[in-house]
Design a protein around this motif. Sequence first.
Motif, PDB file in Angstrom:
ATOM      1  N   LEU A   1       0.946  -1.317   0.028  1.00  0.00           N
ATOM      2  CA  LEU A   1       0.313   0.001   0.106  1.00  0.00           C
ATOM      3  C   LEU A   1       0.927   1.327   0.140  1.00  0.00           C
ATOM      4  O   LEU A   1       1.765   1.281   0.680  1.00  0.00           O
ATOM      5  N   SER A   2       0.424   2.502  -1.049  1.00  0.00           N
ATOM      6  CA  SER A   2       1.075   3.646  -0.581  1.00  0.00           C
ATOM      7  C   SER A   2       1.006   4.682   0.554  1.00  0.00           C
ATOM      8  O   SER A   2       0.333   4.074   1.265  1.00  0.00           O
ATOM      9  N   PRO A   3       1.757   5.246   1.115  1.00  0.00           N
ATOM     10  CA  PRO A   3       1.599   5.933   1.835  1.00  0.00           C
ATOM     11  C   PRO A   3       0.829   7.029   1.960  1.00  0.00           C
ATOM     12  O   PRO A   3      -0.633   6.918   2.495  1.00  0.00           O
ATOM     13  N   LEU A   4      -0.052   7.871   0.359  1.00  0.00           N
ATOM     14  CA  LEU A   4      -1.438   7.979   0.226  1.00  0.00           C
ATOM     15  C   LEU A   4      -2.643   7.319   0.300  1.00  0.00           C
ATOM     16  O   LEU A   4      -3.617   7.086   0.947  1.00  0.00           O
ATOM     17  N   GLY A   5      -2.657   5.715  -0.416  1.00  0.00           N
ATOM     18  CA  GLY A   5      -3.351   4.780   0.203  1.00  0.00           C
ATOM     19  C   GLY A   5      -3.556   4.512   1.454  1.00  0.00           C
ATOM     20  O   GLY A   5      -4.663   4.474   2.267  1.00  0.00           O
ATOM     21  N   PHE A   6      -2.316   4.421   2.358  1.00  0.00           N
ATOM     22  CA  PHE A   6      -2.542   4.185   4.099  1.00  0.00           C
ATOM     23  C   PHE A   6      -2.863   5.719   4.156  1.00  0.00           C
ATOM     24  O   PHE A   6      -3.691   5.364   5.501  1.00  0.00           O
ATOM     25  N   GLY A   7      -2.926   6.500   4.533  1.00  0.00           N
ATOM     26  CA  GLY A   7      -3.371   7.944   4.660  1.00  0.00           C
ATOM     27  C   GLY A   7      -4.386   7.724   4.463  1.00  0.00           C
ATOM     28  O   GLY A   7      -5.985   8.090   5.877  1.00  0.00           O
ATOM     29  N   MET A   8      -4.880   7.525   3.672  1.00  0.00           N
ATOM     30  CA  MET A   8      -6.646   7.038   2.856  1.00  0.00           C
ATOM     31  C   MET A   8      -7.183   6.415   4.535  1.00  0.00           C
ATOM     32  O   MET A   8      -8.503   6.587   4.838  1.00  0.00           O
ATOM     33  N   LEU A   9      -6.662   5.091   4.435  1.00  0.00           N
ATOM     34  CA  LEU A   9      -7.073   4.189   5.311  1.00  0.00           C
ATOM     35  C   LEU A   9      -7.958   4.616   6.357  1.00  0.00           C
ATOM     36  O   LEU A   9      -8.183   4.137   7.457  1.00  0.00           O
ATOM     37  N   ASP A  10      -5.773   4.830   6.922  1.00  0.00           N
ATOM     38  CA  ASP A  10      -6.088   5.806   8.341  1.00  0.00           C
ATOM     39  C   ASP A  10      -6.568   6.687   8.397  1.00  0.00           C
ATOM     40  O   ASP A  10      -7.889   7.054   9.902  1.00  0.00           O
ATOM     41  N   GLY A  11      -7.370   7.027   7.341  1.00  0.00           N
ATOM     42  CA  GLY A  11      -8.420   8.835   7.707  1.00  0.00           C
ATOM     43  C   GLY A  11      -9.845   8.492   7.716  1.00  0.00           C
ATOM     44  O   GLY A  11     -10.493   8.592   8.418  1.00  0.00           O
ATOM     45  N   VAL A  12      -9.655   7.019   6.815  1.00  0.00           N
ATOM     46  CA  VAL A  12     -11.225   6.289   7.267  1.00  0.00           C
ATOM     47  C   VAL A  12     -11.515   5.448   8.924  1.00  0.00           C
ATOM     48  O   VAL A  12     -12.537   5.912   8.582  1.00  0.00           O
ATOM     49  N   GLN A  13     -11.025   5.050   8.878  1.00  0.00           N
ATOM     50  CA  GLN A  13     -10.520   4.354  10.333  1.00  0.00           C
ATOM     51  C   GLN A  13     -11.462   5.456  11.668  1.00  0.00           C
ATOM     52  O   GLN A  13     -12.081   5.785  11.783  1.00  0.00           O
ATOM     53  N   ASN A  14     -10.330   6.774  11.052  1.00  0.00           N
ATOM     54  CA  ASN A  14     -10.989   7.952  12.344  1.00  0.00           C
ATOM     55  C   ASN A  14     -12.004   8.085  11.827  1.00  0.00           C
ATOM     56  O   ASN A  14     -13.122   9.282  12.224  1.00  0.00           O
ATOM     57  N   GLY A  15     -12.279   8.847  10.508  1.00  0.00           N
ATOM     58  CA  GLY A  15     -13.204   9.167   9.781  1.00  0.00           C
ATOM     59  C   GLY A  15     -15.012   8.182  10.551  1.00  0.00           C
ATOM     60  O   GLY A  15     -15.266   8.945  11.077  1.00  0.00           O
ATOM     61  N   VAL A  16     -15.382   7.728  10.103  1.00  0.00           N
ATOM     62  CA  VAL A  16     -15.812   6.268  11.008  1.00  0.00           C
ATOM     63  C   VAL A  16     -15.795   6.254  12.556  1.00  0.00           C
ATOM     64  O   VAL A  16     -17.512   6.999  12.633  1.00  0.00           O
ATOM     65  N   SER A  17     -15.047   6.243  13.306  1.00  0.00           N
ATOM     66  CA  SER A  17     -14.996   6.288  14.722  1.00  0.00           C
ATOM     67  C   SER A  17     -15.597   7.427  15.202  1.00  0.00           C
ATOM     68  O   SER A  17     -17.029   7.895  15.411  1.00  0.00           O
ATOM     69  N   ALA A  18     -16.114   8.546  13.744  1.00  0.00           N
ATOM     70  CA  ALA A  18     -15.609  10.140  14.530  1.00  0.00           C
ATOM     71  C   ALA A  18     -17.546  10.044  13.955  1.00  0.00           C
ATOM     72  O   ALA A  18     -18.582  10.786  14.834  1.00  0.00           O
ATOM     73  N   LEU A  19     -17.702   9.724  13.057  1.00  0.00           N
ATOM     74  CA  LEU A  19     -19.023  10.052  12.595  1.00  0.00           C
ATOM     75  C   LEU A  19     -20.007   9.005  13.335  1.00  0.00           C
ATOM     76  O   LEU A  19     -21.692   9.697  13.689  1.00  0.00           O
ATOM     77  N   VAL A  20     -19.975   7.773  14.015  1.00  0.00           N
ATOM     78  CA  VAL A  20     -20.700   6.730  15.348  1.00  0.00           C
ATOM     79  C   VAL A  20     -20.553   7.575  16.467  1.00  0.00           C
ATOM     80  O   VAL A  20     -21.380   7.306  17.181  1.00  0.00           O
ATOM     81  N   GLN A  21     -19.182   7.900  16.968  1.00  0.00           N
ATOM     82  CA  GLN A  21     -19.285   8.582  18.094  1.00  0.00           C
ATOM     83  C   GLN A  21     -20.547   9.259  18.626  1.00  0.00           C
ATOM     84  O   GLN A  21     -20.933   8.963  19.700  1.00  0.00           O
TER      85      GLN A  21
END
Length: 445
Positions: A61-81
């Motif tokens: 996985l590229s750094p951009l792809g990893f950043g997107m995946l890492d960001g999605v994790q935080n984003g999902v957690s944020a929306l559900v919080q």
Amino acid sequence: MYLADRSTPQGATSAQDRLRGTARAVSPTVLALGTVSLVTDVSTEMVTAVLPLYLVMGLGLSPLGFGMLDGVQNGVSALVQLTGGHLADRVRDHKLIAGLGYGLSALVKPLLLVHHLGALGVALALDRTGKGLRTAPRDALISLSVPPERQGRAFGLHRAMDTTGALLGPIAAFLILGVAAGGYDAVFAVSGCVAALGVLILLLFVPSGKNSAAAGKAPAEAGASPAEAGAAPEEAGAPPEERPDLRAAFGLLRGRRLRTLFGCAVLLGLTTVSDAFLYLLLQRRTGVAEQLFPLLPLGTAAVFLLLAVPAGRLADRIGRRTVFLAGHAGLLLGYALLLWAPAVPALPYLVLALHGTFYAATDGVLPAAVAAVVPERLRASGIALVGTGQALARFCCSLAFGAVWAAWGDGPALASAAVGLACCATGAGVALRPTGDRRSTGVPR
């Protein structure tokens, strides 16, 4: 601002009471929730310790792809919080909603055994959904189980127990990778079993959140209207059976104090590089061996464990603003060391120590500050609002950091984050400065 509030009790505290140990100063609910978090974090950090290397080095996985995946994790957690916090306040059973969150995170662990980015993305998103559901109800349970003047140490003790799990998780992953033939699969399988144990402890030992005592009820702001204190205007005359709705939850932002806390949390979150990126930066810029990569979170966790309770008690004593901003100053120093002193032999230890200090000074202090300015019936919603804003900001940071890294390299990406953090921390310091009213600010320094 209540980040700057010393939370001084109405009456003088006796010398005998001050000498009691931290564990005796908090309720059994805090200790039980701390145990659940400890076990759950062993499970979570086993995966977190190996995931960046597994995705970037193993699956390419590229750094951009990893950043997107890492960001999605935080984003999902944020929306559900926010959903988790609102549901907990509405059904008036914080344990139920927290249990659903812990259970979901445990149930999706088997998906990690599927060697496909799509399945891994779904597993991580559902795991973060579970985290988002449980965070606000859990923190509300903690704040409602102790009086306001002890909330800093209560959150500090909980975070220390939580961090004990974060300390043990990478060790377990490192040992499993060294002896198990399955490698990463073995780590993921054991992680699922440990997560199930955490859910069992929650069900058996954590008391229900129904009809919580008013020990953690927020003090009213001197001379403020109900709306300014963060409550709905009709709250004072509301019948006990009234259930809060989303309008009341968002109405909390009408309160000046909570609105300021929310804004500062978002600003600082926009420039807080995720843990995974920080460890990748350490590995690349200092040449840490790949087999030692799972041990990098240990440095952060060890310092966090040592300082979480002292930082919470210090925040109760000298003011949350001072401790909170000092933590971000330590993080900024860590960024600077990574940028300008990569050849220093002790650099990994220094950066990890500063990273752990940052978490000790901020992770429990922020929810304690939020709990002090919202009414009891909307406690979980208030904590969730600030947590949601902070997590969404970190989601944006992960996307931007990964994009800058992919386009111009890790140095410019980290330099941009450092400059942004310095500016945002300065702004937060001004916004959270104490007012002239000693009764409302605690005269922090």
